[in-house]
Motif scaffolding. Structure first.
Motif, PDB file in Angstrom:
ATOM      1  N   GLU A  36       0.644  -1.229   0.105  1.00  0.00           N
ATOM      2  CA  GLU A  36      -0.061   0.091  -0.006  1.00  0.00           C
ATOM      3  C   GLU A  36       0.687   1.169   0.096  1.00  0.00           C
ATOM      4  O   GLU A  36       0.403   2.124  -0.583  1.00  0.00           O
ATOM      5  CB  GLU A  36      -1.030   0.030   1.167  1.00  0.00           C
ATOM      6  N   ILE A  37       2.036   1.126   0.850  1.00  0.00           N
ATOM      7  CA  ILE A  37       2.963   2.488   0.738  1.00  0.00           C
ATOM      8  C   ILE A  37       3.323   2.864  -0.749  1.00  0.00           C
ATOM      9  O   ILE A  37       3.464   3.851  -1.222  1.00  0.00           O
ATOM     10  CB  ILE A  37       3.989   2.268   1.870  1.00  0.00           C
ATOM     11  N   PHE A  38       3.865   1.445  -1.271  1.00  0.00           N
ATOM     12  CA  PHE A  38       4.026   1.608  -2.782  1.00  0.00           C
ATOM     13  C   PHE A  38       3.314   2.179  -3.381  1.00  0.00           C
ATOM     14  O   PHE A  38       3.312   3.298  -4.355  1.00  0.00           O
ATOM     15  CB  PHE A  38       4.756   0.333  -3.312  1.00  0.00           C
ATOM     16  N   ARG A  39       2.048   1.512  -3.627  1.00  0.00           N
ATOM     17  CA  ARG A  39       0.935   1.883  -4.366  1.00  0.00           C
ATOM     18  C   ARG A  39       0.453   3.160  -4.366  1.00  0.00           C
ATOM     19  O   ARG A  39      -0.200   3.936  -5.082  1.00  0.00           O
ATOM     20  CB  ARG A  39      -0.396   0.724  -4.256  1.00  0.00           C
ATOM     21  N   LEU A  40       0.251   3.893  -3.188  1.00  0.00           N
ATOM     22  CA  LEU A  40      -0.138   5.247  -2.629  1.00  0.00           C
ATOM     23  C   LEU A  40       0.900   6.359  -3.029  1.00  0.00           C
ATOM     24  O   LEU A  40       0.706   7.517  -3.048  1.00  0.00           O
ATOM     25  CB  LEU A  40      -0.740   5.219  -1.315  1.00  0.00           C
ATOM     26  N   GLY A  41       2.020   5.972  -3.325  1.00  0.00           N
ATOM     27  CA  GLY A  41       3.063   6.837  -3.600  1.00  0.00           C
ATOM     28  C   GLY A  41       3.833   7.612  -2.364  1.00  0.00           C
ATOM     29  O   GLY A  41       4.165   8.487  -2.591  1.00  0.00           O
ATOM     30  N   ILE A  42       3.577   6.722  -1.318  1.00  0.00           N
ATOM     31  CA  ILE A  42       4.032   7.499  -0.065  1.00  0.00           C
ATOM     32  C   ILE A  42       5.465   7.679   0.133  1.00  0.00           C
ATOM     33  O   ILE A  42       6.074   8.495   0.635  1.00  0.00           O
ATOM     34  CB  ILE A  42       3.165   6.595   1.373  1.00  0.00           C
ATOM     35  N   ARG A  43       6.175   6.541  -0.533  1.00  0.00           N
ATOM     36  CA  ARG A  43       7.705   6.528  -0.538  1.00  0.00           C
ATOM     37  C   ARG A  43       8.222   7.743  -1.079  1.00  0.00           C
ATOM     38  O   ARG A  43       9.295   8.399  -0.519  1.00  0.00           O
ATOM     39  CB  ARG A  43       8.188   5.276  -1.232  1.00  0.00           C
ATOM     40  N   GLN A  44       7.831   8.563  -2.092  1.00  0.00           N
ATOM     41  CA  GLN A  44       8.024   9.548  -2.972  1.00  0.00           C
ATOM     42  C   GLN A  44       7.878  11.000  -1.940  1.00  0.00           C
ATOM     43  O   GLN A  44       8.691  11.567  -2.107  1.00  0.00           O
ATOM     44  CB  GLN A  44       7.165   9.936  -4.005  1.00  0.00           C
TER      45      GLN A  44
ATOM     46  N   SER B  72       7.539  -8.973  -4.763  1.00  0.00           N
ATOM     47  CA  SER B  72       6.508  -8.449  -5.663  1.00  0.00           C
ATOM     48  C   SER B  72       6.231  -7.087  -5.692  1.00  0.00           C
ATOM     49  O   SER B  72       5.894  -6.481  -6.680  1.00  0.00           O
ATOM     50  CB  SER B  72       5.163  -9.274  -5.231  1.00  0.00           C
ATOM     51  N   ALA B  73       6.325  -6.459  -4.471  1.00  0.00           N
ATOM     52  CA  ALA B  73       5.799  -4.889  -4.396  1.00  0.00           C
ATOM     53  C   ALA B  73       6.812  -4.164  -5.355  1.00  0.00           C
ATOM     54  O   ALA B  73       6.530  -3.222  -6.025  1.00  0.00           O
ATOM     55  CB  ALA B  73       5.829  -4.477  -3.017  1.00  0.00           C
ATOM     56  N   TYR B  74       8.314  -4.461  -4.979  1.00  0.00           N
ATOM     57  CA  TYR B  74       9.278  -3.818  -5.444  1.00  0.00           C
ATOM     58  C   TYR B  74       9.352  -3.993  -7.063  1.00  0.00           C
ATOM     59  O   TYR B  74       9.662  -3.007  -7.652  1.00  0.00           O
ATOM     60  CB  TYR B  74      10.584  -4.133  -5.064  1.00  0.00           C
ATOM     61  N   TYR B  75       9.004  -5.223  -7.704  1.00  0.00           N
ATOM     62  CA  TYR B  75       8.898  -5.284  -8.954  1.00  0.00           C
ATOM     63  C   TYR B  75       7.674  -4.703  -9.618  1.00  0.00           C
ATOM     64  O   TYR B  75       7.793  -3.914 -10.604  1.00  0.00           O
ATOM     65  CB  TYR B  75       8.685  -7.001  -9.118  1.00  0.00           C
TER      66      TYR B  75
END
Length: 349
Positions: A33-41, A341-344
């Protein structure tokens, strides 16, 4: 329009100028979810997110797949399982390969589905692959109780159920703050997180929406620079101090703690769950005298290191090359909760 509380959390995160902090997303769903929502950015450079062992399929050892394959091919049982386990590699292949070798594998959506399958197909011996943490273990317990009430003799579980608190103990020092999985704590409550804070281990319980994740991260970035261990429940609409008392009681009735193997972490004492003697007739290992199997994994795969936060998926030599979702080498690339899977999927580096 962004809600005021969410905007405030976002402002706190973006303006963080405190010391470097390593935050472990224990839960694989949080990672995705953190990846999908763009929170890392939006995270400052001094905030590092580390993926942890909160994907039940990922931490299940290769020997479990080997046991399931042995049951299907040697004892000719029907394996009932969630779909993401089918492609997890065992020592000599996956459950998908079992199908091509004449074994029977059925995809189900719950342990009760497997129990109902056994009721409808009493001529078949049916084994459900029971994998999961405290979130899903009560459902397996309910299926066993239903099978006992219905007098089923053709239904059993191959268990790989695990509990999170013991893993937190093993992972002490691998991160500065734990991002605790909200669904586990919905069942178990906040007691263990509070105890860990008293032992010097900080953490917050987080939900799964953008607002809930941003709030949890903002709380961490406010409290961490203060230099004192802390615990905060940032998912109060679901997680309570006591958790689900009925779920806990059901697990205590049907299962008991045992030592368990975690992929990457080794054997963690009393971190597993097995059926109590009163329900031993539904334990596939006892019922079919499953032999002790010693599995082996592809030595190029660093799934175990990923689960301990020792490396990122992109640092694995086979990530995105020999190991892809279509042709996975390790469990972390198979599961929809896996870090690889998330990173890919989202282009993590």
């Amino acid at each position: 329009m962004i809600a005021a509380g969410t905007q405030k959390a976002l402002n706190i995160i973006r303006s963080y100028d405190g010391p470097p902090v390593r935050i472990m997303e224990v839960c694989g769903t949080h990672t995705h979810e953190i990846f999908r929502l763009g929170i890392r950015q939006v995270l400052p450079a001094q905030v590092t997110l580390i993926s942890g062992p909160g994907c039940p399929v990922c931490v299940t050892p290769v020997e479990f797949i080997d046991e399931a394959r042995w049951l299907a091919l040697t004892k000719h049982v029907t394996i009932c399982t969630f779909g993401d386990l089918i492609r997890v590699p065992g020592s000599e292949g996956s459950l998908a390969n079992v199908r091509s070798q004449g074994g029977k594998v059925e995809v189900v959506y719950s342990p009760m589905d497997a129990c109902e399958y056994a009721k409808a197909n009493r001529q078949e011996d049916v084994v459900f692959l029971s994998v999961g943490f405290e979130t899903t273990t009560p459902a397996s317990c309910l299926a066993v109780k239903e099978a006992a009430a219905a007098g089923l003799t053709n239904f059993s579980l191959l268990t790989a159920n695990k509990t999170m608190p013991q893993a937190y103990e093993v992972l002490k020092g691998s991160a500065d703050v734990f991002l605790y999985p909200g669904h586990v704590d919905a069942v178990m409550g906040t007691k263990h997180g509070e105890e860990l804070a008293r032992e010097g281990v900080s953490g917050v319980v987080a939900g799964f929406t953008a607002s809930e994740l941003l709030t949890a991260l903002a709380v961490i970035l406010v409290k961490f620079p203060q230099g004192r261990p802390f615990f905060k429940n940032c998912y109060p609409r679901v997680v309570t101090e006591e958790g689900s008392l009925s779920g806990q009681a059901l697990m205590r009735e049907v299962m008991e703690p045992c030592d368990a193997e975690w992929r990457g972490l080794g054997v963690i004492p009393r971190s597993g769950q097995r059926l109590r003697d009163a329900y031993g007739a539904y334990d596939a290992r006892r019922k079919y005298a499953v032999p002790a199997l010693k599995g082996h994994v592809n030595p190029a795969c660093r799934c175990g290191d990923v689960l301990q936060g020792k490396c990122t998926p992109s640092q694995c030599p086979v990530f995105g090359k020999g190991c892809t979702p279509e042709h996975p080498v390790g469990a972390c690339m198979v599961s929809h909760e896996g870090a690889c899977s998330a990173y890919y999927q989202y282009g993590g580096i």
